[in-house]
Design an enzyme around this catalytic site. Structure first.
Site, PDB file in Angstrom:
ATOM      1  N   GLU A   7     -24.166 -39.449   1.489  1.00  0.00           N
ATOM      2  CA  GLU A   7     -23.125 -40.083   0.677  1.00  0.00           C
ATOM      3  C   GLU A   7     -23.616 -41.252  -0.161  1.00  0.00           C
ATOM      4  O   GLU A   7     -23.206 -41.426  -1.293  1.00  0.00           O
ATOM      5  CB  GLU A   7     -21.962 -40.544   1.573  1.00  0.00           C
ATOM      6  CG  GLU A   7     -21.177 -39.378   2.139  1.00  0.00           C
ATOM      7  CD  GLU A   7     -19.944 -39.828   2.897  1.00  0.00           C
ATOM      8  OE1 GLU A   7     -19.287 -40.771   2.447  1.00  0.00           O
ATOM      9  OE2 GLU A   7     -19.652 -39.237   3.941  1.00  0.00           O
ATOM     10  N   ASP A  80     -21.094 -38.109   6.226  1.00  0.00           N
ATOM     11  CA  ASP A  80     -20.612 -38.810   7.417  1.00  0.00           C
ATOM     12  C   ASP A  80     -19.947 -37.869   8.432  1.00  0.00           C
ATOM     13  O   ASP A  80     -19.350 -36.855   8.054  1.00  0.00           O
ATOM     14  CB  ASP A  80     -19.618 -39.907   7.013  1.00  0.00           C
ATOM     15  CG  ASP A  80     -20.316 -41.072   6.327  1.00  0.00           C
ATOM     16  OD1 ASP A  80     -21.556 -41.154   6.421  1.00  0.00           O
ATOM     17  OD2 ASP A  80     -19.625 -41.889   5.695  1.00  0.00           O
ATOM     18  N   ASP A  82     -17.196 -37.345  10.016  1.00  0.00           N
ATOM     19  CA  ASP A  82     -15.749 -37.402  10.217  1.00  0.00           C
ATOM     20  C   ASP A  82     -15.086 -36.438   9.235  1.00  0.00           C
ATOM     21  O   ASP A  82     -15.764 -35.698   8.511  1.00  0.00           O
ATOM     22  CB  ASP A  82     -15.225 -38.822  10.044  1.00  0.00           C
ATOM     23  CG  ASP A  82     -15.525 -39.410   8.666  1.00  0.00           C
ATOM     24  OD1 ASP A  82     -16.061 -38.680   7.806  1.00  0.00           O
ATOM     25  OD2 ASP A  82     -15.232 -40.596   8.448  1.00  0.00           O
ATOM     26  N   GLU A  84     -13.466 -36.974   6.406  1.00  0.00           N
ATOM     27  CA  GLU A  84     -13.808 -37.210   5.002  1.00  0.00           C
ATOM     28  C   GLU A  84     -15.225 -36.741   4.703  1.00  0.00           C
ATOM     29  O   GLU A  84     -15.492 -36.185   3.637  1.00  0.00           O
ATOM     30  CB  GLU A  84     -13.659 -38.704   4.675  1.00  0.00           C
ATOM     31  CG  GLU A  84     -12.228 -39.209   4.698  1.00  0.00           C
ATOM     32  CD  GLU A  84     -11.347 -38.517   3.679  1.00  0.00           C
ATOM     33  OE1 GLU A  84     -11.738 -38.433   2.501  1.00  0.00           O
ATOM     34  OE2 GLU A  84     -10.259 -38.048   4.061  1.00  0.00           O
ATOM     35  N   TYR A 293     -21.887 -45.260  13.518  1.00  0.00           N
ATOM     36  CA  TYR A 293     -20.853 -44.962  12.531  1.00  0.00           C
ATOM     37  C   TYR A 293     -19.582 -45.744  12.823  1.00  0.00           C
ATOM     38  O   TYR A 293     -19.132 -45.825  13.964  1.00  0.00           O
ATOM     39  CB  TYR A 293     -20.555 -43.458  12.526  1.00  0.00           C
ATOM     40  CG  TYR A 293     -19.722 -43.031  11.350  1.00  0.00           C
ATOM     41  CD1 TYR A 293     -20.120 -43.333  10.050  1.00  0.00           C
ATOM     42  CD2 TYR A 293     -18.536 -42.335  11.527  1.00  0.00           C
ATOM     43  CE1 TYR A 293     -19.365 -42.946   8.966  1.00  0.00           C
ATOM     44  CE2 TYR A 293     -17.771 -41.938  10.442  1.00  0.00           C
ATOM     45  CZ  TYR A 293     -18.191 -42.250   9.159  1.00  0.00           C
ATOM     46  OH  TYR A 293     -17.426 -41.869   8.085  1.00  0.00           O
ATOM     47  N   ARG A 295     -16.417 -45.454  11.557  1.00  0.00           N
ATOM     48  CA  ARG A 295     -15.079 -44.856  11.522  1.00  0.00           C
ATOM     49  C   ARG A 295     -14.913 -43.977  12.764  1.00  0.00           C
ATOM     50  O   ARG A 295     -15.317 -42.829  12.789  1.00  0.00           O
ATOM     51  CB  ARG A 295     -14.874 -44.037  10.247  1.00  0.00           C
ATOM     52  CG  ARG A 295     -14.808 -44.907   8.999  1.00  0.00           C
ATOM     53  CD  ARG A 295     -14.449 -44.127   7.753  1.00  0.00           C
ATOM     54  NE  ARG A 295     -14.315 -45.011   6.612  1.00  0.00           N
ATOM     55  CZ  ARG A 295     -15.295 -45.341   5.789  1.00  0.00           C
ATOM     56  NH1 ARG A 295     -16.505 -44.847   5.991  1.00  0.00           N
ATOM     57  NH2 ARG A 295     -15.089 -46.159   4.777  1.00  0.00           N
ATOM     58  N   HIS A 340     -16.336 -39.489  18.314  1.00  0.00           N
ATOM     59  CA  HIS A 340     -17.610 -40.180  18.168  1.00  0.00           C
ATOM     60  C   HIS A 340     -17.712 -41.326  19.158  1.00  0.00           C
ATOM     61  O   HIS A 340     -16.748 -41.707  19.798  1.00  0.00           O
ATOM     62  CB  HIS A 340     -17.754 -40.720  16.738  1.00  0.00           C
ATOM     63  CG  HIS A 340     -17.495 -39.699  15.684  1.00  0.00           C
ATOM     64  ND1 HIS A 340     -18.265 -38.578  15.528  1.00  0.00           N
ATOM     65  CD2 HIS A 340     -16.527 -39.625  14.739  1.00  0.00           C
ATOM     66  CE1 HIS A 340     -17.792 -37.859  14.529  1.00  0.00           C
ATOM     67  NE2 HIS A 340     -16.734 -38.463  14.037  1.00  0.00           N
TER      68      HIS A 340
END
Length: 824
Positions: A7, A80, A82, A84, A293, A295, A340
């Site tokens: 990203e 990432d 997740d 998104e 991470y 989130r 996570h």
């Protein structure tokens, strides 16, 4: 060659270094496609088909990815870990498929930390794209689009001044407005506390009156000064001895490591960070490989991280600070996925890293994670009762002693609203029969307090408790409320603006179900069911749209006057509260016989008299009837009246009016100040070069100077009346050379951070016309919205400049297109 897509460019550089030759790592810079902001981007009649559009500022990245993909043997999507991130990988894959540039082999890998070992291990365990997560992303994106693009046009047409509505933002706004209503209807109650101070062996402590003449003294028992004085006299007359001592040991366990939500809360409490700033700094720490991470709603750490934490504890403290068994945590948050790890440092041997805000947030993450595996704190709570010889009065003192600090030696969790914490006081050693010396008696007046307004931390906590939204979206949701000017932040607390209150009232009256807390939480649970493969995403959307569409059509068909009338009735208890004299709160306080009612105008809602135009009384929306009476017309003398209108207070004489500037306290407005405001514009004198007059006045955008069609901004209302010829000429000259066009922006740097590691240019933080930015003399990069220019670190500035440089120079806006001549 394998093409790896991540990203961010910072992450790309690090990962390419880890993977070595045979791998090309490129950054997508986040999402590469989105729904175009126009009608028809989601079509409910075609199975909720979505028309995706490549984001204009991502075309350069997509072109580079496409060119490399045509040469690659395999595509590794490493965005990432997740929902998104899964969606970004899916978008990249779909764009390459459409361009016929998709390599023969496509893999998806995820890692929770950007370290050599984590990345290498992830590359050994590739998988396919998670279709359930992608479906959940599409469902959430379609829902937000359908709500926003259905409600917002209704608001624009039916509710003057309203800007937009959103599925989660409107519910968060309702929480803020509901709390404000609680505060407004709260009636403080007087109460008194009687306490005595004692001293023994040189140590002082305070005891509070809890019994008097056989009656238990609760918080509100003593309600008047007379009762308080009588109780105080009884305590002063008594000779007290210790009648009971109770000691209870107890333990306090450490909190779990951070989740996204708890990190935002604690950073707000301890560091004063907004949720959006916390996430920006945490993102940078993650990309630098310093933390995992950020989130996540998981609260546990990987076994190897737990072992590393226990070793770090043992090396820093003695063995008593390491519990016999590793601690295991379970989340209490509603709808938590725990997909996570919790947020933790990637290396527990590194207690400090980075500087500035990055270093402060890293230290917070490190201490919390390390403390989560430390031994419990052991404390002892002591409660002492003291009685007088006559048996009239009993006093009580409480305190605690830390027997063993445990995790408290490193970390103590913050709290949003601290009350009177008597148990936190230190107590001397007392035994039954002791007679400590009384050194004073006090009777103190108190009033019950309304519930506090929400801070960012407490609002995030409440949203999470209700199961509304997802922790990763809270920062953006709260920022949207500020950007729309539905709320303002005062002393770290959210205060609803009038526009926010009106939008909330509109939604509660006409779309009550869709801003209810329970329904929004249920919809969140259904979205989680889609993520888990338990519910079809199209069915979720179909069930929602079947009820929402006709409701929206029903409201759209109503006339604005009908909407206003319904809101007037709905808000009547708040707009027209009962008056102290028992009179009708809707009676106009100016003419005495007209009726007040809610009106809608070009600039928003206001209250007006039914006898308009004969009676021109108006009242700002959000101002109560009693306030309107108190703020009614005031005679200042010399024929000048101070009045309150729909745009705020103003002074009036004959047919001339002048608004009261925001930097002039209403209490300071007298006949002299009013006269000066009504006399504007003020002529300072002829310009020494042109001979044309220089004037000072107050306009729509504040105080200013004017001369021959040129303008210069003034700093305050006082300057309008105090600026002399020399200062005026200087300010106008400065404006003519660029200072005026900068709207007050300084050409001096806000801060000088140091040299850029690549270009060598000196990096400065500047205040620009369109907001603060950083520059190395070659590339300018705008700071994120809400960022504090004085808190920017060198690392963050370098990252912003590099990202801006990677996008290439900004496109030049074309000249004005020639227009065709009209012909008859």
């Amino acid at each position: 060659m394998k093409l790896v897509v991540v990203e961010s460019p910072a992450k790309a550089k690090t990962i390419e270094k880890y993977l070595g030759s045979g791998h090309r790592v490129l950054a997508s810079f986040g999402h590469v496609r989105d729904l175009p902001p126009k009608d028809g981007s989601v079509d409910p009649d075609q199975g909720f088909a979505m028309q995706w559009q490549v984001s204009p500022d991502r075309s350069k990245q997509l072109k580079a990815i496409t060119e490399e993909a045509r040469k690659a043997d395999a595509l590794i999507l490493a965005t990432d870990p997740d929902r998104e991130g899964e969606a970004i990988s899916w978008h990249v894959q779909e764009v390459l498929r459409q361009k016929k540039a998709l390599p023969p082999e496509v893999q998806r890998v995820t890692f929770n930390a950007i370290t050599n070992s984590a990345v290498s291990e992830a590359m050994k365990n590739p998988r396919g794209l998670d279709e359930d997560l992608i479906d959940a992303y599409r469902a959430r994106r379609a829902l937000d689009y359908l709500v926003g693009f259905t409600l917002s046009p209704i608001l624009w047409r039916k509710l003057p001044g309203a800007k937009s509505a959103g599925r989660v933002q409107s519910v968060a706004l309702r929480l803020i407005v509901d709390r404000e209503r609680e505060i407004e209807i709260f009636r403080p109650q007087e109460y008194w506390q009687v306490s005595a101070t004692f001293e023994t062996d040189g140590q002082h402590f305070t005891a509070r009156l809890v019994h008097l003449d056989g009656q238990k003294i609760d918080r509100l028992t003593i309600g008047t000064r007379a009762d308080a004085d009588a109780a105080k006299a009884a305590v002063e007359a008594g000779r007290f001895s210790v009648s009971a001592v109770e000691t209870k040991p107890f333990a306090k366990n450490p909190p779990p490591p951070f989740t996204t939500s708890t990190l935002q809360q604690e950073a707000a409490r301890k560091l004063g960070f907004s949720a959006s700033h916390t996430m920006r700094v945490a993102q940078s720490l993650y990309e630098e490989g310093l933390i995992t991470y950020m989130r996540t709603d998981g609260v546990d750490m990987a076994p190897e991280a737990v072992s590393a934490a226990r070793r770090a504890i043992a090396s820093r403290y003695d063995s008593g600070f390491v519990p016999d068994k590793p601690r295991v945590y379970q989340t209490k948050a509603k709808n938590a996925q725990e997909a996570h790890e919790a947020i933790r440092p990637t290396d527990f041997s590194r207690a400090r890293a980075a500087s500035g805000d990055h270093g402060r947030l890293y230290e917070l993450v490190y201490n919390r994670a390390l403390a989560s595996q430390m031994a419990s704190a052991r404390l002892e709570r002591t409660t002492v009762e003291l009685s007088d010889g006559a048996g009239r009065a009993v006093l009580r003192a409480s305190g605690q002693v830390v027997l063993f600090p445990g995790y408290l030696a490193l970390y103590e969790e913050g709290r949003d609203d601290r009350g009177d914490d008597e148990d936190g006081a230190r107590m001397p050693v007392l035994r039954q029969g002791d007679t400590p010396a009384k050194t004073g008696v006090d009777a103190t007046q108190h009033f019950t307090q309304p519930p506090p307004r929400y801070s960012e931390a407490s609002l995030v906590k409440r949203l999470e408790e209700l199961g509304i939204g997802r922790p990763s979206t809270y920062a953006a949701t709260l920022q949207t409320l500020k950007d729309r000017e539905y709320v303002r932040v005062d002393k770290g607390r959210f205060v609803p603006e009038e526009s926010g209150r009106l939008v909330t009232a509109f939604l509660e009256r006409f779309f009550e179900r869709y801003v209810s807390y329970d329904y929004t939480a249920e919809l969140e649970e259904e979205l989680d069911d889609v993520s888990g493969g338990r519910l079809n995403w199209e069915k979720l959307l179909d069930d929602f749209w079947r009820d929402f569409k006709p409701k929206a059509g029903e409201v759209m068909d109503q006339k604005p006057s009908e909407i206003t009338q319904a809101l007037d009735e709905f808000l009547a208890p708040w707009l027209y509260p009962a008056r102290a004299d028992g009179s009708d709160p809707r009676i106009c306080p100016q003419c005495g016989n007209g009726k007040l009612s809610l009106r809608g105008g070009k600039f928003g809602a206001f209250i007006a008299c039914s006898n308009y135009p004969d009676c021109k009384y108006t009242q700002k929306f959000g101002q109560s009837g009693d306030q309107a009476q108190n703020d009614g017309p005031t005679d200042l003398g010399d024929g000048i009246m101070l009045k309150s209108g729909r745009f705020g207070p103003y002074v009036e004489r004959d047919d001339k009016r002048a608004s009261i500037p925001k930097d002039v306290p209403l209490s300071d407005v007298d006949a002299e100040i009013a006269e000066r405001l009504l006399s504007l514009p003020r002529e300072i004198g002829p310009h020494p070069e042109t001979g044309k007059p220089i004037t000072a006045s107050i306009g729509r955008y504040g105080p200013y100077l004017a001369h021959d069609g040129k303008y210069a901004k003034l700093g305050s209302t006082a300057e309008v009346f105090e600026t002399g010829m020399n200062a005026a000429v200087s300010k106008l000259a400065d404006a003519a050379t660029g200072g005026g066009r900068q709207r007050g922006a300084s050409r001096e740097p806000v801060a000088v951070l140091g040299a850029h590691p690549t270009s060598g240019g000196e990096i400065k933080v500047m205040a620009g016309r369109y907001g603060p930015y950083v520059t190395d003399g070659t590339t300018n990069a705008t700071l994120p919205r809400g960022a504090d220019p004085k808190a920017v670190t060198l690392d963050e500035a370098v990252r912003l400049i590099d990202e801006r440089a990677a996008k290439g120079p900004p496109k030049k806006k074309g000249g004005r297109k020639p227009t065709r001549k009209k012909t008859k």
